[in-house]
Design a protein around this motif. Structure first.
Motif, mmCIF file in Angstrom:
data_model
loop_
_atom_site.group_PDB
_atom_site.id
_atom_site.type_symbol
_atom_site.label_atom_id
_atom_site.label_comp_id
_atom_site.label_asym_id
_atom_site.label_seq_id
_atom_site.Cartn_x
_atom_site.Cartn_y
_atom_site.Cartn_z
ATOM 1 N N THR A 34 1.185 -1.177 0.010
ATOM 2 C CA THR A 34 0.057 -0.007 0.332
ATOM 3 C C THR A 34 1.000 1.139 0.302
ATOM 4 O O THR A 34 1.895 1.189 -0.057
ATOM 5 N N ASN A 35 0.434 2.617 -0.674
ATOM 6 C CA ASN A 35 1.004 3.546 -0.115
ATOM 7 C C ASN A 35 0.104 4.238 0.698
ATOM 8 O O ASN A 35 0.611 5.313 0.460
ATOM 9 N N LEU A 36 -0.695 3.900 1.223
ATOM 10 C CA LEU A 36 -1.360 4.741 2.231
ATOM 11 C C LEU A 36 -0.902 4.088 4.395
ATOM 12 O O LEU A 36 -0.103 2.840 4.096
ATOM 13 N N PRO A 37 -1.427 5.163 5.035
ATOM 14 C CA PRO A 37 -1.011 4.500 6.692
ATOM 15 C C PRO A 37 -1.258 3.174 6.438
ATOM 16 O O PRO A 37 -2.714 2.995 6.040
ATOM 17 N N GLU A 38 -0.585 2.270 7.492
ATOM 18 C CA GLU A 38 -1.029 0.968 7.882
ATOM 19 C C GLU A 38 -2.837 1.057 8.419
ATOM 20 O O GLU A 38 -3.639 0.157 7.925
ATOM 21 N N ASN A 39 -3.044 2.019 9.202
ATOM 22 C CA ASN A 39 -4.340 2.037 9.895
ATOM 23 C C ASN A 39 -5.401 1.874 8.540
ATOM 24 O O ASN A 39 -6.198 1.376 8.499
ATOM 25 N N ALA A 40 -5.500 3.137 7.570
ATOM 26 C CA ALA A 40 -5.413 3.162 6.768
ATOM 27 C C ALA A 40 -6.129 1.903 5.654
ATOM 28 O O ALA A 40 -6.922 1.610 5.534
ATOM 29 N N ALA A 41 -5.318 1.673 5.383
ATOM 30 C CA ALA A 41 -4.920 0.017 4.791
ATOM 31 C C ALA A 41 -5.821 -0.620 5.254
ATOM 32 O O ALA A 41 -6.277 -1.635 4.509
ATOM 33 N N HIS A 42 -5.594 -0.848 6.543
ATOM 34 C CA HIS A 42 -5.879 -2.538 7.711
ATOM 35 C C HIS A 42 -8.442 -1.774 6.929
ATOM 36 O O HIS A 42 -8.981 -2.590 6.922
ATOM 37 N N MET A 43 -8.249 -0.521 7.167
ATOM 38 C CA MET A 43 -9.399 0.202 7.186
ATOM 39 C C MET A 43 -10.607 -0.282 6.221
ATOM 40 O O MET A 43 -11.087 -0.990 6.050
ATOM 41 N N TYR A 44 -9.410 -0.113 4.673
ATOM 42 C CA TYR A 44 -10.362 -0.343 3.329
ATOM 43 C C TYR A 44 -10.156 -2.351 3.461
ATOM 44 O O TYR A 44 -11.358 -1.934 3.058
ATOM 45 N N ALA A 45 -9.131 -2.411 3.822
ATOM 46 C CA ALA A 45 -9.734 -3.981 3.451
ATOM 47 C C ALA A 45 -10.595 -4.934 4.002
ATOM 48 O O ALA A 45 -11.262 -5.402 3.459
ATOM 49 N N ASN A 46 -10.663 -4.561 5.645
ATOM 50 C CA ASN A 46 -11.538 -5.453 6.548
ATOM 51 C C ASN A 46 -13.148 -4.687 6.113
ATOM 52 O O ASN A 46 -13.898 -5.203 5.656
ATOM 53 N N ARG A 47 -13.268 -3.036 5.393
ATOM 54 C CA ARG A 47 -14.512 -2.843 5.281
ATOM 55 C C ARG A 47 -15.022 -3.297 3.680
ATOM 56 O O ARG A 47 -16.108 -3.172 3.180
ATOM 57 N N MET A 48 -14.112 -3.138 3.121
ATOM 58 C CA MET A 48 -14.244 -4.620 1.597
ATOM 59 C C MET A 48 -14.539 -5.470 1.406
ATOM 60 O O MET A 48 -15.213 -6.003 0.540
ATOM 61 N N ARG A 49 -13.981 -6.230 1.956
ATOM 62 C CA ARG A 49 -13.975 -7.708 1.988
ATOM 63 C C ARG A 49 -15.153 -8.600 1.803
ATOM 64 O O ARG A 49 -15.287 -8.763 1.656
ATOM 65 N N PRO A 50 -16.219 -7.685 2.835
ATOM 66 C CA PRO A 50 -17.682 -8.144 3.296
ATOM 67 C C PRO A 50 -18.071 -7.898 1.921
ATOM 68 O O PRO A 50 -19.490 -8.507 1.499
ATOM 69 N N LEU A 51 -18.277 -6.460 1.826
ATOM 70 C CA LEU A 51 -18.731 -5.936 0.201
ATOM 71 C C LEU A 51 -18.504 -6.693 -0.712
ATOM 72 O O LEU A 51 -19.076 -7.496 -1.781
#
Length: 114
Positions: A34-51
């Protein structure tokens, strides 16, 4: 798509107009690049998975044998492109203003070059 192809695609996506962030997620839902901060990357990954899982199921229910390629979400400020390929998912976050300006410029240049 091989791991090196996924990495190369990731690098190319970062060069697109308006891109403010990208996250490459493995099959376990863990951001691996990622090129994002680690916490933002995890947030996007976690939110997109169920979608993505829901969209995948919907596509299969609507058209047996078909597969989800990508999901596109647009908010007032951002556009998110979520591409799935085998065990990898790429989440691309783009700024709408820059993206729209790029689209207008491309459309204008195509009109004048015809």
């Amino acid at each position: 798509m091989t791991s090196s192809n996924v990495q190369a695609t990731f690098d190319r996506l970062l060069l697109l107009p308006g891109v403010v962030g990208a996250v490459l997620v493995d099959g376990d839902g863990v951001p691996v690049r990622t090129n994002l901060p680690e916490n933002a990357a995890h947030m996007y990954a976690n939110r997109m998975r169920p979608l993505v899982a829901l969209a995948r199921t919907m596509v299969q229910d609507m058209e047996t044998g078909d597969q989800l390629s990508y999901v596109r979400l647009r908010t007032r400020r951002q556009e998110l492109m979520v591409a799935t390929e085998n065990e990898h998912t790429i989440i691309l976050i783009q700024d709408n203003r820059a993206l729209d300006e790029s689209r207008r410029s491309n459309a204008s240049s195509r009109r004048w070059s015809s």
